[in-house]
Scaffold this motif. Structure first.
Motif, PDB file in Angstrom:
ATOM      1  N   ALA A  56       7.448 -14.250  -6.822  1.00 57.94           N
ATOM      2  CA  ALA A  56       6.625 -13.349  -6.434  1.00 57.94           C
ATOM      3  C   ALA A  56       5.723 -13.592  -5.236  1.00 57.94           C
ATOM      4  CB  ALA A  56       5.816 -12.637  -7.485  1.00 57.94           C
ATOM      5  N   ALA A  57       5.063 -14.710  -5.206  1.00 59.37           N
ATOM      6  CA  ALA A  57       4.139 -15.036  -4.230  1.00 59.37           C
ATOM      7  C   ALA A  57       4.725 -15.225  -2.934  1.00 59.37           C
ATOM      8  CB  ALA A  57       3.405 -16.375  -4.590  1.00 59.37           C
ATOM      9  N   GLU A  58       6.031 -16.050  -3.145  1.00 61.08           N
ATOM     10  CA  GLU A  58       6.986 -16.381  -2.115  1.00 61.08           C
ATOM     11  C   GLU A  58       7.303 -15.033  -1.392  1.00 61.08           C
ATOM     12  OE1 GLU A  58      10.976 -18.692  -1.432  1.00 61.08           O
ATOM     13  OE2 GLU A  58       9.317 -19.665  -2.653  1.00 61.08           O
ATOM     14  N   ALA A  59       7.825 -14.075  -2.018  1.00 57.93           N
ATOM     15  CA  ALA A  59       7.937 -12.681  -1.408  1.00 57.93           C
ATOM     16  C   ALA A  59       6.845 -12.076  -0.738  1.00 57.93           C
ATOM     17  CB  ALA A  59       8.867 -11.968  -2.693  1.00 57.93           C
ATOM     18  N   MET A  60       5.840 -12.435  -1.297  1.00 60.56           N
ATOM     19  CA  MET A  60       4.429 -11.706  -0.851  1.00 60.56           C
ATOM     20  C   MET A  60       4.168 -12.538   0.497  1.00 60.56           C
ATOM     21  SD  MET A  60       3.489  -8.915  -2.039  1.00 60.56           S
ATOM     22  CE  MET A  60       2.298  -8.660  -0.893  1.00 60.56           C
ATOM     23  N   GLU A  61       4.504 -13.726   0.595  1.00 59.44           N
ATOM     24  CA  GLU A  61       4.430 -14.551   2.079  1.00 59.44           C
ATOM     25  C   GLU A  61       5.086 -13.779   3.145  1.00 59.44           C
ATOM     26  OE1 GLU A  61       3.635 -18.946   2.237  1.00 59.44           O
ATOM     27  OE2 GLU A  61       4.498 -18.616   0.140  1.00 59.44           O
ATOM     28  N   ILE A  62       6.347 -13.274   2.801  1.00 59.83           N
ATOM     29  CA  ILE A  62       7.160 -12.527   3.806  1.00 59.83           C
ATOM     30  C   ILE A  62       6.340 -11.335   4.147  1.00 59.83           C
ATOM     31  CG2 ILE A  62       9.267 -11.377   4.066  1.00 59.83           C
ATOM     32  CD1 ILE A  62      10.632 -13.561   2.314  1.00 59.83           C
ATOM     33  N   VAL A  63       5.947 -10.665   3.000  1.00 60.98           N
ATOM     34  CA  VAL A  63       5.253  -9.366   3.290  1.00 60.98           C
ATOM     35  C   VAL A  63       3.856  -9.607   4.397  1.00 60.98           C
ATOM     36  CG1 VAL A  63       3.667  -7.284   2.373  1.00 60.98           C
ATOM     37  CG2 VAL A  63       6.074  -8.227   1.285  1.00 60.98           C
ATOM     38  N   THR A  64       3.173 -10.521   4.049  1.00 60.01           N
ATOM     39  CA  THR A  64       2.093 -10.806   4.833  1.00 60.01           C
ATOM     40  C   THR A  64       2.563 -11.190   6.458  1.00 60.01           C
ATOM     41  OG1 THR A  64       1.878 -13.377   4.280  1.00 60.01           O
ATOM     42  CG2 THR A  64       0.534 -11.608   2.874  1.00 60.01           C
ATOM     43  N   GLU A  65       3.664 -11.848   6.532  1.00 61.20           N
ATOM     44  CA  GLU A  65       4.275 -12.300   7.824  1.00 61.20           C
ATOM     45  C   GLU A  65       4.552 -11.021   8.424  1.00 61.20           C
ATOM     46  OE1 GLU A  65       7.318 -14.979   7.216  1.00 61.20           O
ATOM     47  OE2 GLU A  65       5.971 -16.574   6.633  1.00 61.20           O
ATOM     48  N   GLU A  66       5.264 -10.058   7.810  1.00 60.18           N
ATOM     49  CA  GLU A  66       5.481  -8.824   8.505  1.00 60.18           C
ATOM     50  C   GLU A  66       4.614  -7.857   8.925  1.00 60.18           C
ATOM     51  OE1 GLU A  66       8.796  -8.637  10.135  1.00 60.18           O
ATOM     52  OE2 GLU A  66       8.802 -10.878   9.669  1.00 60.18           O
ATOM     53  N   GLN A  67       3.900  -7.789   7.773  1.00 65.46           N
ATOM     54  CA  GLN A  67       2.628  -6.625   7.644  1.00 65.46           C
ATOM     55  C   GLN A  67       1.353  -7.468   7.521  1.00 65.46           C
ATOM     56  OE1 GLN A  67       4.071  -4.137   4.691  1.00 65.46           O
ATOM     57  NE2 GLN A  67       5.458  -3.276   5.972  1.00 65.46           N
ATOM     58  N   PRO A  68       0.815  -8.142   8.258  1.00 62.88           N
ATOM     59  CA  PRO A  68      -0.466  -8.948   8.154  1.00 62.88           C
ATOM     60  C   PRO A  68      -1.972  -7.843   7.927  1.00 62.88           C
ATOM     61  CG  PRO A  68       0.047  -9.169  10.514  1.00 62.88           C
ATOM     62  CD  PRO A  68       1.423  -8.380   9.795  1.00 62.88           C
ATOM     63  N   ASN A  69      -2.226  -7.511   6.983  1.00 59.40           N
ATOM     64  CA  ASN A  69      -3.290  -6.773   6.660  1.00 59.40           C
ATOM     65  C   ASN A  69      -4.063  -7.177   5.146  1.00 59.40           C
ATOM     66  OD1 ASN A  69      -1.930  -5.442   4.401  1.00 59.40           O
ATOM     67  ND2 ASN A  69      -0.716  -4.392   5.867  1.00 59.40           N
ATOM     68  N   ALA A  70      -5.076  -6.764   4.997  1.00 57.35           N
ATOM     69  CA  ALA A  70      -5.961  -6.866   3.940  1.00 57.35           C
ATOM     70  C   ALA A  70      -5.279  -6.788   2.726  1.00 57.35           C
ATOM     71  CB  ALA A  70      -7.379  -6.353   3.858  1.00 57.35           C
ATOM     72  N   ALA A  71      -4.403  -5.816   2.442  1.00 57.58           N
ATOM     73  CA  ALA A  71      -3.836  -5.457   1.204  1.00 57.58           C
ATOM     74  C   ALA A  71      -2.776  -6.280   0.769  1.00 57.58           C
ATOM     75  CB  ALA A  71      -3.117  -4.069   1.431  1.00 57.58           C
ATOM     76  N   SER A  72      -1.951  -6.825   1.948  1.00 55.82           N
ATOM     77  CA  SER A  72      -0.688  -7.699   1.632  1.00 55.82           C
ATOM     78  C   SER A  72      -1.374  -9.152   1.410  1.00 55.82           C
ATOM     79  CB  SER A  72       0.225  -7.729   2.690  1.00 55.82           C
ATOM     80  OG  SER A  72      -0.316  -8.141   4.079  1.00 55.82           O
ATOM     81  N   TYR A  73      -2.541  -9.543   2.006  1.00 55.10           N
ATOM     82  CA  TYR A  73      -2.964 -10.728   1.677  1.00 55.10           C
ATOM     83  C   TYR A  73      -3.620 -10.760   0.279  1.00 55.10           C
ATOM     84  CZ  TYR A  73      -1.824 -13.327   6.048  1.00 55.10           C
ATOM     85  OH  TYR A  73      -1.356 -14.031   7.162  1.00 55.10           O
ATOM     86  N   SER A  74      -4.418  -9.621  -0.313  1.00 56.82           N
ATOM     87  CA  SER A  74      -4.969  -9.729  -1.393  1.00 56.82           C
ATOM     88  C   SER A  74      -3.807  -9.732  -2.420  1.00 56.82           C
ATOM     89  CB  SER A  74      -5.666  -8.331  -1.747  1.00 56.82           C
ATOM     90  OG  SER A  74      -6.588  -8.266  -0.637  1.00 56.82           O
ATOM     91  N   ALA A  75      -2.642  -9.022  -2.329  1.00 61.31           N
ATOM     92  CA  ALA A  75      -1.625  -9.070  -3.432  1.00 61.31           C
ATOM     93  C   ALA A  75      -0.948 -10.534  -3.369  1.00 61.31           C
ATOM     94  CB  ALA A  75      -0.387  -8.160  -2.998  1.00 61.31           C
ATOM     95  N   LEU A  76      -0.839 -11.335  -2.170  1.00 70.56           N
ATOM     96  CA  LEU A  76      -0.431 -12.604  -2.091  1.00 70.56           C
ATOM     97  C   LEU A  76      -1.424 -13.504  -2.828  1.00 70.56           C
ATOM     98  CD1 LEU A  76       1.433 -15.184  -1.122  1.00 70.56           C
ATOM     99  CD2 LEU A  76       0.110 -15.134   0.897  1.00 70.56           C
ATOM    100  N   ALA A  77      -2.626 -13.254  -2.677  1.00 71.78           N
ATOM    101  CA  ALA A  77      -3.775 -14.425  -3.181  1.00 71.78           C
ATOM    102  C   ALA A  77      -3.647 -13.967  -4.721  1.00 71.78           C
ATOM    103  CB  ALA A  77      -5.201 -13.865  -2.773  1.00 71.78           C
ATOM    104  N   GLN A  78      -3.523 -12.757  -5.252  1.00 72.50           N
ATOM    105  CA  GLN A  78      -3.352 -12.416  -6.906  1.00 72.50           C
ATOM    106  C   GLN A  78      -2.053 -13.211  -7.313  1.00 72.50           C
ATOM    107  OE1 GLN A  78      -3.490  -8.222  -7.365  1.00 72.50           O
ATOM    108  NE2 GLN A  78      -5.565  -8.344  -6.390  1.00 72.50           N
ATOM    109  N   TYR A  79      -0.801 -12.866  -6.757  1.00 71.15           N
ATOM    110  CA  TYR A  79       0.221 -13.704  -7.096  1.00 71.15           C
ATOM    111  C   TYR A  79       0.214 -15.306  -6.959  1.00 71.15           C
ATOM    112  CZ  TYR A  79       2.901  -9.302  -7.323  1.00 71.15           C
ATOM    113  OH  TYR A  79       3.452  -8.155  -7.409  1.00 71.15           O
TER     114      TYR A  79
END
Length: 169
Positions: free
Chosen positions: A85-108
């Protein structure tokens, strides 16, 4: 076409969506929040297999919306694989670098026991948050980290007790 990344992305998305339909999802379970049935979990596995095939084709700009869906598929309510899940969220943060995506990555990452990655993502989430919300974002992520650490300690304690009960006479 097995070399078409879009075809694999579409298949992953379709399988994820069907995992939440009909007999694949019990909406009355888990205190009304719902729960995937065995057939739903199998659909999630099929979705993540298609996702992995998609990633293997190395798309230049992976589909962030699909990556977010796959993070949910890998989450504890789905396949319970927080590292994926964290690995998938890393892709999200690369494509959509915003506070929400980084927050989700931190949680996962915290749930996956990847504390350094979680701390780095949390710091980036705070940095990207609007100034008026930074204190709240910092507090929420620190609270999430504390809860994860406490839950891990409780599991370790319970595992220790279970192991002590199995000791040889």
């Amino acid at each position: 076409n097995p070399q078409n990344p879009q075809a694999w992305a579409d298949l992953a998305r379709a399988r994820y969506q069907t995992a939440g339909l009909g007999e694949n999802f019990d909406q009355t379970a888990n205190q009304g929040a719902g729960q995937f049935t065995d057939s739903g979990v199998e659909k999630l596995r099929q979705a993540t297999t298609a996702w992995q095939r998609y990633l293997a084709l190395d798309p230049k700009h992976p589909d962030a919306t699909l990556a977010r869906l796959m993070a949910q598929a890998y989450s504890e309510v789905g396949l319970n694989d927080p590292a994926e899940a964290a690995e998938a969220m890393e892709i999200v943060t690369e494509e959509q670098p915003n506070a929400a995506s980084y927050s989700a990555l931190a949680q996962y990452a915290y749930i996956a026991d990847q504390m350094r990655k979680g701390d780095l993502a949390a710091a980036k989430a705070v940095q990207l948050a609007p100034a008026a919300q930074r204190k709240l974002v910092r507090a929420q992520l620190a609270n999430t980290k504390r809860q994860v650490i406490a839950a891990q300690a409780q599991r370790a304690l319970a595992d220790g007790r279970a192991g002590a009960g199995k000791a040889a006479p």
